[in-house]
Structure formats: C-alpha cells, structure tokens
Design a protein around this motif. Structure first.
Motif, PDB file in Angstrom:
ATOM      1  N   LEU A 186      65.057  42.097  83.252  1.00 43.19           N
ATOM      2  CA  LEU A 186      64.955  43.406  82.604  1.00 43.19           C
ATOM      3  C   LEU A 186      64.040  43.317  81.400  1.00 43.19           C
ATOM      4  CD1 LEU A 186      68.586  44.855  82.461  1.00 43.19           C
ATOM      5  CD2 LEU A 186      66.647  45.728  83.756  1.00 43.19           C
ATOM      6  N   LYS A 187      63.109  44.255  81.328  1.00 42.95           N
ATOM      7  CA  LYS A 187      62.284  44.393  80.115  1.00 42.95           C
ATOM      8  C   LYS A 187      62.741  45.680  79.459  1.00 42.95           C
ATOM      9  CE  LYS A 187      57.704  44.170  79.270  1.00 42.95           C
ATOM     10  NZ  LYS A 187      56.289  44.380  79.658  1.00 42.95           N
ATOM     11  N   VAL A 188      63.456  45.544  78.351  1.00 42.09           N
ATOM     12  CA  VAL A 188      64.131  46.707  77.777  1.00 42.09           C
ATOM     13  C   VAL A 188      63.570  47.026  76.392  1.00 42.09           C
ATOM     14  CG1 VAL A 188      66.369  47.671  77.114  1.00 42.09           C
ATOM     15  CG2 VAL A 188      66.230  46.037  78.983  1.00 42.09           C
ATOM     16  N   TRP A 189      63.398  48.298  76.132  1.00 43.90           N
ATOM     17  CA  TRP A 189      62.945  48.744  74.816  1.00 43.90           C
ATOM     18  C   TRP A 189      64.076  48.590  73.796  1.00 43.90           C
ATOM     19  CZ3 TRP A 189      58.465  49.667  72.602  1.00 43.90           C
ATOM     20  CH2 TRP A 189      58.445  50.323  71.360  1.00 43.90           C
ATOM     21  N   ARG A 190      63.833  47.860  72.725  1.00 44.75           N
ATOM     22  CA  ARG A 190      64.820  47.703  71.667  1.00 44.75           C
ATOM     23  C   ARG A 190      64.276  48.301  70.377  1.00 44.75           C
ATOM     24  NH1 ARG A 190      69.076  44.339  72.704  1.00 44.75           N
ATOM     25  NH2 ARG A 190      69.948  45.820  71.214  1.00 44.75           N
ATOM     26  N   GLN A 191      65.102  49.085  69.730  1.00 42.96           N
ATOM     27  CA  GLN A 191      64.695  49.731  68.482  1.00 42.96           C
ATOM     28  C   GLN A 191      65.965  49.969  67.688  1.00 42.96           C
ATOM     29  OE1 GLN A 191      62.154  53.137  69.142  1.00 42.96           O
ATOM     30  NE2 GLN A 191      62.464  53.948  67.096  1.00 42.96           N
ATOM     31  N   ASN A 192      66.083  49.342  66.537  1.00 41.53           N
ATOM     32  CA  ASN A 192      67.350  49.348  65.825  1.00 41.53           C
ATOM     33  C   ASN A 192      67.733  50.715  65.284  1.00 41.53           C
ATOM     34  OD1 ASN A 192      69.692  48.094  65.002  1.00 41.53           O
ATOM     35  ND2 ASN A 192      68.891  47.777  62.934  1.00 41.53           N
ATOM     36  N   LYS A 193      66.761  51.443  64.789  1.00 43.70           N
ATOM     37  CA  LYS A 193      67.036  52.814  64.359  1.00 43.70           C
ATOM     38  C   LYS A 193      65.763  53.640  64.440  1.00 43.70           C
ATOM     39  CE  LYS A 193      68.968  51.386  60.625  1.00 43.70           C
ATOM     40  NZ  LYS A 193      69.510  51.084  59.313  1.00 43.70           N
ATOM     41  N   ALA A 194      65.892  54.928  64.142  1.00 43.24           N
ATOM     42  CA  ALA A 194      64.772  55.844  64.335  1.00 43.24           C
ATOM     43  C   ALA A 194      63.509  55.355  63.620  1.00 43.24           C
ATOM     44  CB  ALA A 194      65.158  57.231  63.845  1.00 43.24           C
ATOM     45  N   SER A 195      63.699  54.805  62.417  1.00 46.26           N
ATOM     46  CA  SER A 195      62.535  54.449  61.614  1.00 46.26           C
ATOM     47  C   SER A 195      61.901  53.122  62.038  1.00 46.26           C
ATOM     48  CB  SER A 195      62.955  54.378  60.143  1.00 46.26           C
ATOM     49  OG  SER A 195      64.080  53.523  60.034  1.00 46.26           O
ATOM     50  N   ASP A 196      62.593  52.372  62.906  1.00 47.13           N
ATOM     51  CA  ASP A 196      62.045  51.093  63.355  1.00 47.13           C
ATOM     52  C   ASP A 196      60.846  51.278  64.268  1.00 47.13           C
ATOM     53  OD1 ASP A 196      63.679  49.423  62.088  1.00 47.13           O
ATOM     54  OD2 ASP A 196      64.396  48.391  63.895  1.00 47.13           O
ATOM     55  N   LYS A 197      60.034  50.218  64.336  1.00 45.92           N
ATOM     56  CA  LYS A 197      58.875  50.308  65.214  1.00 45.92           C
ATOM     57  C   LYS A 197      59.274  50.068  66.684  1.00 45.92           C
ATOM     58  CE  LYS A 197      54.098  48.991  65.146  1.00 45.92           C
ATOM     59  NZ  LYS A 197      53.926  47.913  66.076  1.00 45.92           N
ATOM     60  N   GLY A 198      60.152  49.155  66.901  1.00 44.31           N
ATOM     61  CA  GLY A 198      60.612  48.899  68.265  1.00 44.31           C
ATOM     62  C   GLY A 198      59.724  47.946  69.029  1.00 44.31           C
ATOM     63  N   ARG A 199      60.309  47.337  70.072  1.00 44.54           N
ATOM     64  CA  ARG A 199      59.560  46.362  70.870  1.00 44.54           C
ATOM     65  C   ARG A 199      60.304  46.172  72.196  1.00 44.54           C
ATOM     66  NH1 ARG A 199      63.485  45.339  67.894  1.00 44.54           N
ATOM     67  NH2 ARG A 199      64.923  43.719  68.511  1.00 44.54           N
ATOM     68  N   PHE A 200      59.637  45.523  73.142  1.00 47.04           N
ATOM     69  CA  PHE A 200      60.307  45.179  74.390  1.00 47.04           C
ATOM     70  C   PHE A 200      60.957  43.811  74.266  1.00 47.04           C
ATOM     71  CE2 PHE A 200      57.575  48.426  76.268  1.00 47.04           C
ATOM     72  CZ  PHE A 200      58.477  49.047  77.103  1.00 47.04           C
ATOM     73  N   GLU A 201      62.120  43.678  74.898  1.00 52.59           N
ATOM     74  CA  GLU A 201      62.707  42.355  75.022  1.00 52.59           C
ATOM     75  C   GLU A 201      63.041  42.109  76.488  1.00 52.59           C
ATOM     76  OE1 GLU A 201      65.622  40.975  72.351  1.00 52.59           O
ATOM     77  OE2 GLU A 201      64.379  41.444  70.597  1.00 52.59           O
ATOM     78  N   THR A 202      62.961  40.844  76.858  1.00 51.13           N
ATOM     79  CA  THR A 202      63.153  40.501  78.262  1.00 51.13           C
ATOM     80  C   THR A 202      64.467  39.750  78.444  1.00 51.13           C
ATOM     81  OG1 THR A 202      60.774  40.331  78.417  1.00 51.13           O
ATOM     82  CG2 THR A 202      62.042  39.402  80.228  1.00 51.13           C
ATOM     83  N   TYR A 203      65.213  40.160  79.451  1.00 49.03           N
ATOM     84  CA  TYR A 203      66.501  39.519  79.717  1.00 49.03           C
ATOM     85  C   TYR A 203      66.588  39.165  81.198  1.00 49.03           C
ATOM     86  CZ  TYR A 203      67.586  42.024  75.390  1.00 49.03           C
ATOM     87  OH  TYR A 203      67.566  42.522  74.111  1.00 49.03           O
ATOM     88  N   ALA A 204      67.169  38.037  81.478  1.00 50.81           N
ATOM     89  CA  ALA A 204      67.410  37.658  82.866  1.00 50.81           C
ATOM     90  C   ALA A 204      68.868  37.950  83.195  1.00 50.81           C
ATOM     91  CB  ALA A 204      67.125  36.180  83.061  1.00 50.81           C
ATOM     92  N   ILE A 205      69.113  38.632  84.306  1.00 46.93           N
ATOM     93  CA  ILE A 205      70.489  38.916  84.722  1.00 46.93           C
ATOM     94  C   ILE A 205      70.706  38.277  86.088  1.00 46.93           C
ATOM     95  CG2 ILE A 205      72.240  40.693  84.835  1.00 46.93           C
ATOM     96  CD1 ILE A 205      70.741  42.078  82.962  1.00 46.93           C
ATOM     97  N   PRO A 206      71.505  37.253  86.146  1.00 49.08           N
ATOM     98  CA  PRO A 206      71.768  36.605  87.434  1.00 49.08           C
ATOM     99  C   PRO A 206      72.937  37.271  88.157  1.00 49.08           C
ATOM    100  CG  PRO A 206      72.684  35.289  85.645  1.00 49.08           C
ATOM    101  CD  PRO A 206      72.148  36.538  85.024  1.00 49.08           C
ATOM    102  N   ASN A 207      73.062  36.991  89.433  1.00 47.50           N
ATOM    103  CA  ASN A 207      74.227  37.389  90.242  1.00 47.50           C
ATOM    104  C   ASN A 207      74.523  38.879  90.234  1.00 47.50           C
ATOM    105  OD1 ASN A 207      74.575  34.619  90.568  1.00 47.50           O
ATOM    106  ND2 ASN A 207      75.880  34.523  88.735  1.00 47.50           N
TER     107      ASN A 207
END
Lengths: 668, 262, 251
Positions: free
Chosen positions: C9-30
């Motif tokens: 999963l490549k998911v958009w992460r942004q802590n709050k409205a004023s944050d710039k935000g970025r993608f983070e990558t997660y592996a989900i098995p099974n």
C-alpha cells in the motif's frame, strides 16, 4: 409486584384510545417568545435526532445538534432497508391503529407499555404524510398512489418503502428539514463532535461535555434540556449490523449520571444477514426482512445433502423440492416465512445446530427466490400478453421484477460474497441487529434525570422484548416529529424563568475535568494491545453467552469474563497518537470502555430474567416445541437498573395490560 | 440588471455562453463546409470566387460574420478562463489518476484541443481572410459564352504583364454572347497555399483537433443548455460522433489533400 | 486472517490540515480475498499500533455502502476499480497478489484534508442547507395519498435521491465539480409536485452555494456518473441546468 416509586411513567388517565389526544391537548405550552430563549441540545442526528431537532427549531426553540460523523446525514438510520409501518389501511386489508398496536405488543412478546405503543400506532400515519410532503420518494403504484409490502409478524400490508433504501430516504428527508433549519440559523450543527458526558445542575440535566473530534478539544454546551437520540448498543457484540461508530457512550454516560437503563438484555438478532466469512470481519450486513416477502427459507431435509452442499459437492439448485425443508413454513403455517425476527432467528439456529447448515462454517441457511422469481415472471408475461413463454423468458421477466424490488440488496450480496444471488439461493444467518433495551423513559420520553430525554432506539419504550420489522423507523420518527415536540412542553413550561447557565459554572468545570481525566487515563495505559483486540474478545463472550440463547451458568461465567477483560483493558490497551488531534483509536477506546461495562449489565439483566421472551431466550425456559416460555406472573415488568458505582440496583415498572389479553404468542 | 450579472457569473451561466457560442460555431462549420465544396467544381474557381464575394458583401452575412468573430473570441477566451478556474478547484493534484476508466480523453482535453483550433483559426484567417481583405490577391477574368456555356479564364493583367486591380471585389458585364466576370482569385491562392506540405500537415492536425473537440463539444453543448432526453440524446450523440467528429473534419481535410495531390 | 495475497500500500499521510503530507509505503501480508478494502486497512492499522506508529485515519461508518462516509481514491479512481461500489464494499478479490495500491484522499479545494485520508465534506451540507429541502414544517402535511405522483416521476426522483453524498463525483471530476451531487437533489425535488413551489429559488440558491464553496464547473466529461457508487445519472445535471436557466431567465 409493584412499580418502583422512582419509575413514574406519567401515563395519562383515561381510555387507551383517548390518552394521547387528550394529553396532547392539555400538556402545558411554551409561548413563542419564551421558546426563543430556551435552548435544547440534541445528541445524534438519526431519524429521531434530526426529526426532533428540525421540529423543535421550527417551533422556535434554539437547538444545538451533535453528531460524531462528518455530516448529520451519515447516522446509521440511513442503513435501514425494508420499510416503515403505518396504519393507513391503503391496501384495504383490514388494518387499523388498533391492529398495529396489537401486532406491536404481541410482536414484543407482551413486554412493552400499552400507552406508548398505542400512541406510536396513532401517529404512524402522520409520519407517512409528513415524509411524502418532504419529498421522500416512496415506492408507488402505476396509479400514482403509494405502494405497500408485508413485513414479519403481521398479516396485513402496511409497510411503506423506497426500494431497499427506506431508511436512507427517510433520513435524508429529516436531514433536509434539519439542514433547512441550519440554513436559517435556528439550529447550530456540531459535526465530528462526540458527547462524552452530561452535566447535571441541581438535579436537572443542563448540558453536555463534547469532544471536537478534529482538534481533540473538550467543549461545554448548555441546554435547558438534552435529548439523547444516539441509537442502540448492538456493537457491544463487536460483530453486528450496526455502523462501525455506533456506540452506547452517550446513553452510558447518562446512565452513570443517574439515568436508569432498562431491559438491556433484549437484543434483536436479525434472521437474514450475510454469514460471517472469516476472523478479519469487521461488521455484518443485513439482508432486509422485506426479502422474506418473496424469499423462501430452507435447509436440506437430509443431513447428508447438507454436508454435500457444505463441501461443494452438491449444487443447491439441483436439490429436489421434496428434499428441501422449508422449516418456517412447516413449523409456522399461518405466518410462514414472515414470522417475527426472534422466532425466525431461533429456528435458523436450531436447524444449524442440528447439523443442517449449508455453508463452510455450518452456520447458514438458504433464502431462495427462484420460485417467486418464476411466479413474477409469469405475471409479467401475462401483463405483456406473451402466451406460452419459455422458461428463460419467464425467468428474465421475473428477474426484472426482483431487480426493481430488491436490486440494491442483491448487488450488495454479490459484492460481499462474490456469489450471484439471481442464480443461486442466498445464504443467510442471524446477526445482532437492534437493541430493544435502552434508557428508561416516561410517557414524555424523559429519563429518570429531569431535563434529559431519550428518543428512538436509545430508549427502551415501544418494542418490548422483540421489535417487529419496519417499526424502528416508525418509532424514531414518531418520537422526533410527533411526540417530543408536544411532551417537552411539560418540562420546559416550567423552565421559562431559567436563564441560560454560563458554562463556567462549577458543574461544567467539574464534568469537563472528569472527562479530561478519563481521556488521560486511557492515553496513559500505554499497554500492548489495540482497542479492537478487546472489542473482539468482548463480542465473542457476548455472542456465546448472551446471544441467541442464554443460560444461567453461561451468563455467570460471562460476567466474570467481562470483568477480567475490563481489568485487562485498563492495564494493557494501547492508544497511539495524541489526545489533542484527530484520534480514531482514542474514540474507539472510549466506546469500548463503556461497552465493557454495559456488557456486564446485559448479562446481569439476562440472568435476572428467569423466563424467555422475544429476543431474550433462556434455554432453561422453553416449551416442549422449543418456543419461548414467558413467565407473566413474575416477569411482566420493565427491569430498570440504577447505577451505583460498582454495582446496579434493580427497579421494576410493572406492565399492566388493560386492553390486550396477554397470551402465549403463536404464529402457527 | 443584477440578475443578468448573477446569471453570467454563475458556473452554469458561464457554461451556457460557452455552449451557445459553441453550438453557433457548429452551425457555421456546416455553412462554411457547404460553401467550400465550390472548390471541387471544375470551373477554375469561378463558383468559389463568386461565393467568396457573396460572403464578404451580403449585409446579412456580414453582420453574422461579426457575430461569428465575436463568438470565436468569446468561446475561446471564456473556455480558457473556465479551464483555469476549474483547475484551481483542485489545488493539490492526485499522484495517480486513471482518467480513461471513467471518461473519454477528448472530454478531458477540450482546453488543449480548443487551443490548437484557436491557433489554427489564426493561421487560417491570416492565410485567406487577411490576404483576401488586405493582401494582394490577383484578379481573374472569367468569360462564359451564354450560348454554348463554354467557360474560359485568364488572369487579369495589364499591358505590361503586371497584375491589374480594380477598386471593387467584383465586376460583371455582358459582352456580346459572353458574360464577363472579373473577381479576386482566392481560388488560386488556395491552390498555391496547399502546395506547401507543412501547411497541409497543420491543416490535417487541426481538422483532427476539430473532430475530437466537436465529438465531445457538440453533444456536451446540448447537455449544458439542459437538453437531455432518453430518446433524443442518443441521436445527438451519434451526430456528435459521425457528423461533427468524423464527416465534417474529413470533408474539410479533403480540401488541402485535394490541392496537394492535384 | 488466513489469506494468501501480499499487498503493498502506498498511502497518503498528513498529520493535520496544515501539514504538507507525503506518501508512505506499507507491506501487508496474508490478505484474504474475502476481506473488504477497509478491513485490510484495519489490519494495517493494528499492525501500525503494535509497532507503536500512528495508524492511518480514514472515514468510514456503516460499511455497507449507504452512509457515504468512506472516501478513498484508489489507484487513480474514487472508491477503486469497480463500478457502483463504495470503498467499504470493495473486496480484495478485485486485486491480485503482489499488487501495489496507491491510496489518496479526495482532492478538491472545497474538500480540505483534515488528516491522512479524512477530508472535510461539510460543503455538501451547506449546499443542501441552501435549498435542498421542501419547506414543510412538521404537522403541515396532508394525507399522503392526496397527491398522486406518476410512477415514472417517483422512480426517477428516487434514483436521484439515492445519492449518498460521498463526494466521489467531485473526486472523479477533473474540475472538482459538485454538479452531480447538487443536481441529484435539485432533480429529486423538481420531479415531485411537492417540490414545485420552491423550484426556482432552490435551483438558484443551491447553484450559488455550489459555486461559492469553490467547486469547479461541469464540462460534461461524465466521469462523475461513471464513478458514482449509486449510479446517479448525468441527465440530472441537464435537468438542473434547465431548472437553473429557467429560474434565472423566467422567474
């Protein structure tokens, strides 16, 4: 048995048919000028909440509405599928207010209050009128008039519907009325806000503490009266047809501040839900009761056939008619597939427990549309003047009818299971759906805390031990549109001299402090397990010991297990993030903490009620045929529990049946 | 007139103007095309040149043509303005967009297609309209025998062999059995221009752009003015595809090709 | 949780409205193919919590495709690859083992990001508050059958009213236009005789509110209709245009 002095239901005197009319005409009024300075807080924006808020604002009160979702339109009333009952008798099949009243009392297994239910039946017609006027697009016949269908527990067609999305359409109607008031400034809306406590001043409810779920900030709000329209607590079972966010927190906080909780063990297990597919499952999905109009429920007659179907060796379509057991039609010929929910659910459990289940887990029965699809097809062929149609043509025409009636439900089934229900019989199994219990309220819908009201599913009042299909929407809207606008006058007419209390009042400060402490406590556990771990465990205990069938031994064990789980929760839950930001895990944790207390009370209540009635089935109390065995002599009362810190005290409200002859419930 | 400014400042009002001008331009295309078919007449351009005179002198046509110019400008600049405004409705773009999954690329590229068309119109008008009005298009003299119908043409030149001009667009008189017509020879200009392969290519690309633009634009215009009906919308959509998306652009494209390969 | 798919999963992460935000990558098995898309996120979040990280915030509630709360932009499409389905009803059997899935929040000026995949859709409520109702106070109604409505009109009103207000139309539209949403309500009420008295003001006010919220205008790409989980028809937008123009020019 006598009613506890703390439970004065304030039921008006007089004959049943006139109680409401007379009361409505004599209940004290608040003049328009005074209404403008009276503030009402409504918590929850479902059918009851939106309807109440809009109606009260139209009358001139200042209203604040709170909901935890991003918009009031998301409340879980939106997911109600099948329909809404009303005693309109548009089908000329002998319906009447009395019949709706009678069916509801009987359906509730004689555990509901007569006067409330009669009032509900009386206003049911007004609801339909109101909704149509709002533009709710109910299904219609070709002549342009409203269409009806049948629901469980009745022999008339009194259910109004909008495909399988009746709840959605009714809620959007109430929501639009609410938005109209918001647009005019008569209602202030607080979305993404969760009520975390009520504030009592001098013995009266005067406001709430709410958390802004975006910023995490706690807020204090004053109201001359507070209306809890916060729905049911089915999510105590973890898996239910409720929305993920549905919770008991508002009602539970009120309970801890003095509101009695009634009949918590009355849980409705809905017979037609999509069976559980695995441990990852986060919720269960209902297949509307309206499907039982046209679907026939069956399992194979022989165990070996059931086993072959389970193993995928036998296609159920190939099983001959005489080898099928339409067990509801067999056991209950008068009502057949349309017996009330509790009866249908228990019958399904009985067959599956006996080894006739049809899916991998052995916990599913068939809901089959093939026969009726063909019947509709033949009717359509006649209408279209097609003589001697082929089977395929009949099937296609029948399918078109089914698409129109239940299309969205069939699509949903296919989406979730990956199986096409137009070609294969649906597989269904009972699941937790509705909770008849709730905060105790009097005839005015006021709880045992003056100024605090409970409407809709949040209260206990109208459905007894089992709710009939299409009656939840009716009750939510009745309470919101046609009951509370009148009955609130009885209280508020005495409050016209009460000035708005500033929220720096000591009681507000204390309540906010307590709430903040509770949040801190949760955040500071800093354990190892996520909230869902505990919620799942609680759900399993509840389902196994306090679900479709209960017994004293299991309930006692469940009480201990829940206490232990609660201790573990407070020692080992892990909530990431911060309290002063959006934090869904913190929201969940607060709700599960309350479920962990409620679950115990449900078991205590179930243990206390040594009888079987409606949704409460105690294995020790059943007839030889396996039907619920009531004990009217000892348990014809509302069990209301007062919170005493670490324990509960039982108060009884005796149920008197003056107009209905109480009898063994029979759908045979 | 507050209501008017409200209407035309609203998103629907602005789109209405774009739709109306666009549909008007569609009707113009049909007129333009049917006129241009004179190019294919085997009369050394007489019919075409006479048509050109008619189009530039008839008072009604002249009035309409000013409306036309205004429409083109309005349609183009309002379109660009709306495209910029619409873009600002999504200040942060998606990282991944699967547009083809839900819409036709032409509908998502109206701005680009329209800009190509606008550039084309500038080139096209510079080539012919400007040349005709302000440039030095030589005159041609047609002589048609009214008895036999025989038609001859010669460039209008003076004694010195230099092109002659007259101070009007056209002169027509009878000389014995012959009808003489002297007219600006735009036909020759067309013929000459389309010997340039680069220009032909530009025309072909532009016709493609027009086809794609109108494939979406024609039916979309009706949707915007509120015409959507289960019976008639499919007809409009097939007109959009066949007439405006394929036939008209192909017919226009056949002209440069015809002269290029002539 | 016994599935056999491995998903990235490549998911958009942004802590709050004023944050710039970025993608983070997660592996989900099974991952099991019977899991819903949101149940996969539940698993991801449990995983993150156990690792001591902040779970992904996302909106969801009913998980049966009707509340309209879930809202993920999945591999370039609102609510993912299927037609007529909300994210909560999307199941992992629609993906393949080894897939990388990009998940973003709805993007629109009128839908600011609150956190991660959660956006603020209150603009929709304000559009409804501007006129998406029939002004009938409780108790004013006459008998429901006193006003027959042609079945065809009632059916079309219902189809329009089926909108769940999820915002997929805005998310899909290249102009971030909310015309499909706005037109669905205008259509529903325009098709019913009950809606007639207020039809002019309703169309004018709702469209004005739509514009004021910063949504783009409609260029009839049809992306909204194609992505709408409830199949709301583009013909509603034409009807809204008629209603609006009629109101603006004739009333």
């Amino acid at each position: 048995m006598s009613t506890s002095p703390k439970l004065d239901a304030k039921i008006p005197e007089g004959v049943l048919e006139n109680k409401w009319t007379k009361y409505r005409s004599t209940v004290p009024l608040v003049n328009p000028a005074n209404k403008r300075s009276l503030e009402i807080i409504v918590v929850g924006s479902g059918l009851a909440g939106s309807a109440a808020a809009a109606s009260l604002a139209e009358m001139g009160y200042k209203v604040k509405v709170f909901c935890f979702q991003d918009s009031p339109r998301r409340a879980h009333s939106i997911a109600a599928q099948g329909g809404i009952n009303a005693a309109k008798n548009y089908q000329n099949d002998g319906d009447s207010v009395y019949r709706l009243f009678y069916d509801t009392i009987k359906g509730g297994d004689y555990r509901a209050r007569e006067a409330n239910v009669h009032r509900l039946a009386e206003v049911s017609g007004n609801i339909i009128d109101q909704c149509v006027a709002q533009g709710v697009p109910f299904a219609r016949e070709y002549g342009g008039l409203l269409s009806n269908r049948s629901f469980g527990g009745t022999q008339v067609q009194r259910t109004f519907y909008a495909a399988g999305q009746t709840g959605q359409q009714l809620l959007l109607g109430a929501y639009s009325a609410l938005e109209r008031q918001i647009g005019m400034g008569a209602v202030q809306m607080y979305s993404r806000h969760e009520m975390l406590d009520i504030v009592n001043i001098d013995g009266k409810c005067r406001g709430i503490i709410a958390r802004d779920l975006v910023t995490g900030k706690l807020e204090r709000h004053f109201g001359h009266a507070v209306l809890l329209c916060t729905g049911g607590y089915g999510n105590v079972f973890y898996l239910s047809t409720n929305a993920m966010g549905s919770n008991v927190t508002a009602a539970w906080k009120a309970h801890k501040k003095g509101a009695f909780f009634s009949n918590p063990c009355y849980t409705q297990i809905h017979p037609t839900c999509i069976p559980v597919s695995g441990t990852h499952q986060s919720k269960l999905t209902l297949m509307s009761e309206s499907l039982r109009n046209d679907g026939r429920i069956w399992v194979p007659k022989r165990k070996e056939d059931a086993q072959a179907i389970r193993e995928g060796k036998l296609n159920p379509n190939d099983l001959k008619e005489e080898d099928r057991d339409y067990y509801l039609e067999r056991r209950y010929p008068a009502f057949g597939n349309l017996v009330p929910r509790d009866v249908a659910s228990r019958a399904a459990k009985e067959r599956c427990d006996a080894g006739f289940g049809v899916n991998k887990t052995g916990e599913a029965v068939f809901l089959d549309f093939a026969a009726n699809m063909m019947r509709y097809g033949r009717i359509e062929a006649n209408k279209k003047g097609i003589y001697n149609p082929t089977e395929d043509v009949v099937k296609q025409l029948g399918k078109e009818v089914v698409v129109e009636k239940y299309g969205n439900l069939f699509d949903m089934y296919k989406q979730i299971t990956g199986v096409d229900p137009y070609e294969n019989p649906m597989m269904i199994y009972p699941a937790v759906h509705y909770t008849m219990g709730g905060l105790w309220v009097d005839y005015n819908l006021m709880t045992t805390v003056p100024g605090l009201y409970a409407l809709g599913e949040a209260n206990f009042s109208d459905h007894g031990a089992n709710r009939l299909g299409a009656s939840a929407l009716m009750q939510g809207l009745a309470d919101g549109y046609f009951v509370i606008p009148y009955t609130i006058g009885a209280y508020l007419s005495n409050e016209i001299r009460t000035k708005a209390i500033p929220t720096d009042h000591e009681a507000f400060v204390t309540a906010e402090k307590e709430t903040a402490e509770q949040i801190n406590k949760l955040m500071n556990v800093k354990g190892t397990k996520p909230v869902d771990y505990f919620h799942r465990k609680l759900g399993l205990i509840m389902w196994n010991e306090c679900g479709m069938a209960r017994n004293a031994e299991g309930l006692k064990k469940a009480i201990q297990d829940i206490q232990a789980l609660r201790d573990e929760f407070w020692k080992d839950v892990r909530i990431p993030g911060e309290a002063n930001n959006m934090n869904p895990e913190l929201e969940k944790a607060g709700r599960v903490a309350d479920f962990l207390e409620l679950g115990e009370l449900m078991c205590i209540d179930a243990l206390n009620r040594n009888e079987s009635c409606g949704g409460h089935f105690r294995e020790e109390y059943q007839t030889e045929e396996g039907e619920a065995l009531r004990d009217d002599e000892n348990y014809a009362y509302v069990a209301s529990w007062e919170n005493k810190g670490n324990s509960w005290e039982l108060h009884k409200e005796e149920l008197k049946y003056e107009n209905i002859k109480i009898a063994q419930r029979s759908y045979k | 007139m507050n209501w008017l400014s409200k209407l035309f400042n609203s998103s629907i009002g602005q789109k209405l103007l774009v739709a109306l001008t666009g549909l008007f331009l569609c009707t113009f295309l049909i007129v333009h095309l049917s006129g241009n078919f004179q190019l294919f007449k085997n009369d050394n351009g007489m019919a075409f040149n006479l048509y050109t005179v008619f189009m530039t002198t008839n008072p009604f046509i002249k009035t309409v043509s000013y409306v036309l110019y205004a429409s083109i400008l309005f349609h183009a600049f309002k379109g660009i303005h709306l495209a910029i405004k619409n873009r600002s409705a999504r200040p942060v773009a998606y990282a991944t967009v699967d547009g083809k999954a839900n819409s036709h690329w032409t509908s998502r590229s109206m701005g680009v297609l329209g800009t190509i068309i606008l550039v084309f119109i500038v080139v096209h008008m510079g080539d012919f309209w400007y040349e005709y009005k302000f440039g030095h298009i030589p005159y041609i003299r047609y002589t048609q025998n009214m008895v036999t119908g025989e038609l001859t043409s010669t460039p209008l030149v003076g004694m010195d062999g230099q092109p002659l001009t007259i101070n009007k667009k056209m002169e027509e008189f009878v000389d014995g059995d012959n009808k003489i017509i002297i007219v600006k020879d735009l036909y020759a200009e067309v013929k000459e221009e389309f010997t340039n392969p680069l220009l032909v290519l530009i025309y072909l690309i532009s016709m493609a752009a027009i086809g794609f633009h109108l494939f979406h634009g024609f039916q979309s215009g009706f949707q915007t003015i509120g015409v959507n009906h289960p019976k008639y919308t499919p007809i409009l959509k097939s007109l959009s595809l066949w007439l405006f998306g394929i036939i008209i652009p192909l017919a226009f494209a056949s002209m440069p090709l015809y002269f290029y390969f002539l | 949780m016994s599935g056999n798919m491995n998903i990235t999963l490549k998911v958009w992460r942004q802590n709050k409205a004023s944050d710039k935000g970025r993608f983070e990558t997660y592996a989900i098995p099974n991952v099991s193919e019977d899991m819903s898309f949101l149940e996969m996120f539940d698993i991801l979040n449990e995983q993150l919590i156990i690792e001591g990280k902040d779970p992904v915030a996302f909106d969801h509630d009913c998980r049966e495709g009707i509340c309209g709360m879930c809202s993920m932009f999945i591999n370039g499409r609102p609510h993912g690859p299927l037609k007529g389905v909300t994210t909560c009803q999307l199941h992992m059997r629609s993906f393949k083992n080894g897939d990388t899935i990009v998940v973003e929040p709805w993007r629109a000026k009128a839908f600011p990001v609150i956190k991660d995949l959660v956006v603020d859709r209150s603009a929709f409520d304000r559009i409804i508050a501007a006129g998406g109702y029939i002004s009938v106070n409780t108790g004013n109604a006459q008998d429901a059958n006193s006003l027959p409505v042609a079945k065809e009109n009632a059916d079309h009103a219902f189809f329009a009213a089926a909108c769940i207000g999820c915002g997929a139309c805005v998310a899909a539209c290249k102009n971030a236009s909310a015309m499909l949403f706005t037109s669905a309500k205008i259509s529903q009420l325009a098709l019913l005789p009950q809606g007639a008295p207020e039809r002019n003001t309703r169309a004018l006010n709702m469209v004005a509110q739509h514009d004021a919220e910063g949504f783009g205008s409609c260029t009839n790409t049809g992306a909204c209709e194609a992505e709408c989980p409830k199949g709301i028809s583009l013909s509603n937008i034409a009807r809204m245009n008629r209603e609006y123009l009629g109101a603006a020019l004739m009333s």
